[in-house]
Scaffold this active site. Structure first.
Site, short mmCIF file in Angstrom:
data_model
loop_
_atom_site.label_atom_id
_atom_site.label_comp_id
_atom_site.label_asym_id
_atom_site.label_seq_id
_atom_site.Cartn_x
_atom_site.Cartn_y
_atom_site.Cartn_z
N TYR A 1 -2.75 -10.40 4.24
CA TYR A 1 -2.78 -8.99 4.64
C TYR A 1 -4.24 -8.57 4.81
CZ TYR A 1 -1.95 -3.88 4.10
OH TYR A 1 -1.92 -2.52 4.26
N THR B 1 0.83 -1.20 0.00
CA THR B 1 0.00 0.00 0.00
C THR B 1 0.86 1.25 0.00
OG1 THR B 1 -1.68 -1.18 1.26
CG2 THR B 1 -1.84 1.21 1.24
N THR B 2 1.89 1.27 0.86
CA THR B 2 2.77 2.42 0.96
C THR B 2 3.56 2.64 -0.32
OG1 THR B 2 2.97 1.88 3.30
CG2 THR B 2 4.48 3.53 2.46
N ILE C 1 5.11 -4.72 9.87
CA ILE C 1 5.35 -4.24 8.50
C ILE C 1 4.96 -2.77 8.54
CG2 ILE C 1 4.69 -4.44 6.07
CD1 ILE C 1 4.34 -7.44 6.52
N TYR D 1 -13.43 -4.54 -2.70
CA TYR D 1 -14.60 -4.17 -3.52
C TYR D 1 -15.57 -5.32 -3.75
CZ TYR D 1 -17.48 -1.83 -6.99
OH TYR D 1 -18.55 -1.29 -7.66
N ARG E 1 -9.16 -0.31 4.44
CA ARG E 1 -8.89 -0.05 3.03
C ARG E 1 -9.78 -0.88 2.11
NH1 ARG E 1 -4.71 3.60 0.74
NH2 ARG E 1 -3.25 3.99 2.42
N LYS F 1 -0.28 -10.05 8.06
CA LYS F 1 -0.11 -8.64 8.43
C LYS F 1 -1.47 -8.17 8.91
CE LYS F 1 0.89 -3.99 6.72
NZ LYS F 1 1.21 -3.13 5.55
#
Length: 291
Positions: free
Chosen positions: A134, A45-46, A204, A108, A139, A162
């Site tokens: 994850y 994501t980062t 993480i 989604y 999100r 994660k």
């Protein structure tokens, strides 16, 4: 277990024209390795993976593997909400020399428990390296239920999670429901020590982009039995951690890297550069930490 300690969810730097800056990425990796980061997580994501092309993802992974040169584990994000596409990409990335994959909950689609299980199972079957789940419902809109994590933990190459739920009760139930060797990594920098206390083995981290040595020391201190030292570091760096999430990640962390004069560049739409108030907050916190 892929790693214990602090894994940095590294940013993807862009140059002045908006292209991926591989030289900048190399500088960022060098900074991480010099400051004791325990693993590099690329295309998370980062790293703005959702706006990178397939070719850019492959290029950043190849370059990271080459630069790291087996000094710490390299873990690549390969998840999406398209199971077939993610499975095929995971198979391809597995062959690039990475040590593991990070696979996010499909967003989604709002899958059922059985759908989530089958999604991750198919991806794991195509991967030839270990897989870390994850979960980040803030999100994706979809959590991975504890019982689904427990079932997935029985698959040989699904080795950890994660956990970015921010729910310590969830973390505790995952720990209680999975084998001891199944690794739990905090996905929230403000909850590193609490997750470790519930049986986690690391983080993480977004903050590790900015203060890699401190995050490494925080986790290492706890795992070495010095909970007081770890807790103090968690508290000392809380203002920075909060500033790094004033806006959507990775907007503030790229602004922080710019303050540090490390390569980061801009962001890709729909993300946009940090507000002036965010930049000022980061400047203030950084000055306080530098005193």
């Amino acid at each position: 277990m892929l790693f214990k300690g602090s894994g940095v969810a590294i940013v993807t730097p862009f140059d002045a024209t908006g292209n991926v800056d591989l030289e900048g990425l190399e500088q960022l990796i060098a900074f991480q390795l010099e400051n004791q980061t325990d693993a590099i997580i690329i295309n998370g994501t980062t790293g703005e993976a959702s706006t990178l092309t397939r070719e850019e993802k492959l290029a950043t992974i190849r370059h990271t593997v080459k630069v790291v040169n087996n000094r710490v584990p390299v873990i690549a994000g390969t998840g999406s909400n398209n199971t077939a596409e993610s499975a095929a990409f995971s198979a391809e990335v597995s062959a690039l020399g990475v040590d593991g994959l990070l696979v996010v909950t499909p967003y989604y689609n709002k899958s059922s428990k059985r759908g989530l299980y089958e999604h991750f199972k198919v991806i794991a079957e195509h991967a030839t390296v270990p897989v870390i789940l994850y979960t980040v419902p803030g999100r994706t809109g979809v959590p991975i239920p504890v019982e689904t994590v427990a079932a997935l933990a029985e698959i040989d190459n699904i080795v950890g999670i994660k956990d970015a739920t921010g729910d310590l009760a969830y973390t505790a139930h995952v720990r209680r429901s999975t084998p001891p060797e199944f690794a739990i990594y905090s996905g929230n920098d403000d909850m590193i020590v609490p997750v470790l206390s519930a049986g986690g083995v690391g983080v993480i981290s977004v903050a590790a982009n900015v203060v890699p040595k401190a995050v490494h020391e925080m986790v290492t201190a706890y795992l070495d039995g010095d909970a007081a030292r770890a807790t103090q570091l968690q508290l000392d760096y809380l203002p920075l951690i909060e500033a790094l999430f004033i806006e959507t990640n990775p907007i503030p962390v790229k602004a922080a890297l710019a303050i540090m004069r490390l390569p980061a560049g801009g962001l890709r739409l729909p993300l946009y550069e940090a507000e002036d108030a965010t930049k000022q907050a980061l400047e203030t916190v950084w000055k306080e930490l530098s005193q």
